[in-house]
Write an enzyme that holds these catalytic residues in place. Structure first.
Site, PDB file in Angstrom:
ATOM      1  CB  CYS A 334       3.654   4.193  25.150  1.00 13.33           C
ATOM      2  SG  CYS A 334       4.085   5.426  23.895  1.00 13.33           S
ATOM      3  CG  HIS A 432       3.376   7.529  28.824  1.00 16.59           C
ATOM      4  ND1 HIS A 432       4.140   6.406  29.065  1.00 16.59           N
ATOM      5  CD2 HIS A 432       3.567   7.843  27.522  1.00 16.59           C
ATOM      6  CE1 HIS A 432       4.775   6.066  27.953  1.00 16.59           C
ATOM      7  NE2 HIS A 432       4.437   6.912  27.009  1.00 16.59           N
TER       8      HIS A 432
END
Length: 489
Positions: A334, A432
């Site tokens: 991310c 994630h």
């Protein structure tokens, strides 16, 4: 009305989240329809709901303990700190504003109705709602406009149980002191207390229980011994990262994670920490990235551009170059993925005064920050191994460039994610939670160093830990009395 019970603490990190998760599982196993609720949470460790909202990960774990899917009404106000003075305010799953602490205090009363609406919706069709407070009701300087502790309990007419943490010391003073500083009507709302994280023979604290009961008028409802298996559950607070042990056998795979100032979604690494042949180390500011590392992971961040500057201030950019020269591996997730690119553009000043910022330059990609936030659960596969992965995306910005022609993941529906450097040593992606997939995790670790499959079944281990915790609370807490106080007995 739905039965409810609120758990408040004498301070932060006394174990409220874990105890509520355990009680959710305990009462769900008794056949009750249970829902978790936290009026206001402050955490950069967030979960994505099926409808594309955000809630604290502790409430997602508690929902799992109840056997239900996470929902935005379980945590209607989520504060995600972006600086020491301000935070992004998420209301019922969506960004509401970015406010400084003083401004938020003035706006809190505006949010009470949204909190109560979520609470009542959540209770529809449920037998029991277990509510978790935030911080402590003893923070009486924050009482005006409170929606997290007694302010909510009063508005919802919810009975309260107070939790004290004996492991940190001073538990008698913490409980008696809380009684001393809160209002008389709030003392009456507290129907009992629990002692958490006791080590040793609990009977040795009987005199302490009697003293607290005499001083406060509150009955003791249990002394919960310290439970090592609770460490298998995802932690919500970044304070837990400081407890990582940097020592370990040199024959283990050494993975280091720089602790950004606004590190987010750090439970990505919980499955790695449970692997017996992995030494996971969080690097505190002021320390160099370990020269013995096999893999450096750049984690998610609530403020990518701020943490990119922070990364350079620590000299970690130089350490990362040295790590790669030694033949090490790098993975960015991310915000960490965005940092590894050539440039980051912030034309609307979402995370900076605006303009273009130089990335670390290890991947041939560029990211443009955009106000629309991506919040979605995803499934796919790791292209190198072919093994399935699943998790969620939670980010601002769109990433593009030549590097995406060599993606790290293939997501469903047919969409590539991430990039890999030409030499294969630097990787990045947005997903994630990917390390929760056992087959992928084993294959990925095996690409770093030859190893045997440990057999760790991470998701099974989490559910087992919830069951062990529920058994533990059945033994050490007066659960029947808790139900009576809640109005469900």
């Amino acid at each position: 009305m739905t039965a409810s019970l609120m758990f408040q603490g004498t301070g932060s990190d006394v174990g409220k989240s874990v105890l509520v998760a355990g009680l959710c599982r305990l009462f769900a196993r008794r056949g009750l329809s249970v829902r978790p609720f936290k009026p206001q949470n402050m955490s950069n460790n967030a979960a994505v709901t099926a409808d594309g909202g955000e809630i604290g990960r502790a409430q997602a774990l508690q929902a799992r303990a109840c056997g239900v899917a996470p929902a935005i009404d379980m945590n209607p106000v989520l504060l995600k700190p972006e600086s020491d003075l301000g935070a992004q305010v998420i209301v019922q799953g969506r960004r509401w504003a970015t406010l400084k602490a003083r401004d938020y205090s003035a706006r809190k009363p505006d949010l009470l109705q949204a909190v109560l609406d979520s609470y009542h919706r959540l209770g529809e069709g449920a037998d029991l709602v277990l509510v978790e407070g935030a911080g402590s009701p003893a923070e009486v300087n924050l009482r005006a406009g409170d929606i997290a502790n007694m302010g909510f309990a009063e508005a919802a007419d919810c009975p309260v149980i107070l939790i004290g943490d004996i492991d940190r010391g001073g538990v008698i003073a913490s409980l008696v002191g809380t009684h001393a500083v809160i209002r008389p009507e709030e003392r009456a709302r507290i129907r009992g207390f629990l002692i958490n994280k006791f080590r040793g023979d609990t009977s040795l604290f009987n005199d302490g229980l009697d003293l607290i009961a005499r001083q406060t008028g509150w009955p003791a409802l249990g002394v919960v011994p310290f439970l090592p298996q609770a460490g298998y559950l995802p932690a919500e607070d970044a304070v837990s990262l400081s407890q990582s042990d940097p020592e370990g056998a040199t024959d283990r795979i050494h993975i280091v994670v720089p602790r950004f100032s606004r590190i987010a979604n750090f439970d990505d690494f919980d499955p790695l920490a449970q692997e017996p042949d992995v030494q996971l180390e969080f690097i505190e500011p002021g320390r160099a990235l370990a020269g013995t590392a096999d893999l450096v992971i750049l984690p998610g961040s609530k403020s990518t551009l701020g943490d990119l500057a922070f990364f350079r201030e620590q000299g970690w950019d130089i350490d990362l170059q040295a790590h790669l020269r030694r033949g090490g591996w790098v993975l960015g997730i991310c915000g960490g993925y965005q940092m590894l690119g050539q440039r980051l553009h912030d034309p609307e000043g979402l995370e900076s005064p605006g303009g273009t910022h130089e990335g670390l330059g290890f991947l041939e990609v560029e990211t443009t920050m955009k106000p629309d936030k991506t919040l979605v659960e995803m499934r796919g596969r790791h292209l190198a191994s072919g093994f399935p992965v699943q998790g969620y995306e939670m980010h601002l910005g769109h990433t593009d460039g030549p590097g995406i022609k060599a993606p790290f993941l293939q997501l469903d529906p047919a969409r590539a994610d991430g990039a890999i450097s030409p030499d294969g040593r630097v990787m990045g992606c947005y997903l994630h939670g990917l390390f929760q997939a056992d087959a992928f995790r084993n294959a990925f670790l095996g690409s770093l160093r030859q190893r045997a499959n440990s057999g760790l079944a991470y998701e099974v281990q989490v559910d087992t830990a919830l069951d062990v915790l529920a058994d533990h609370l059945e033994t050490h807490v007066d659960a029947d009395r808790l139900l009576e106080i809640a109005g469900a007995g």
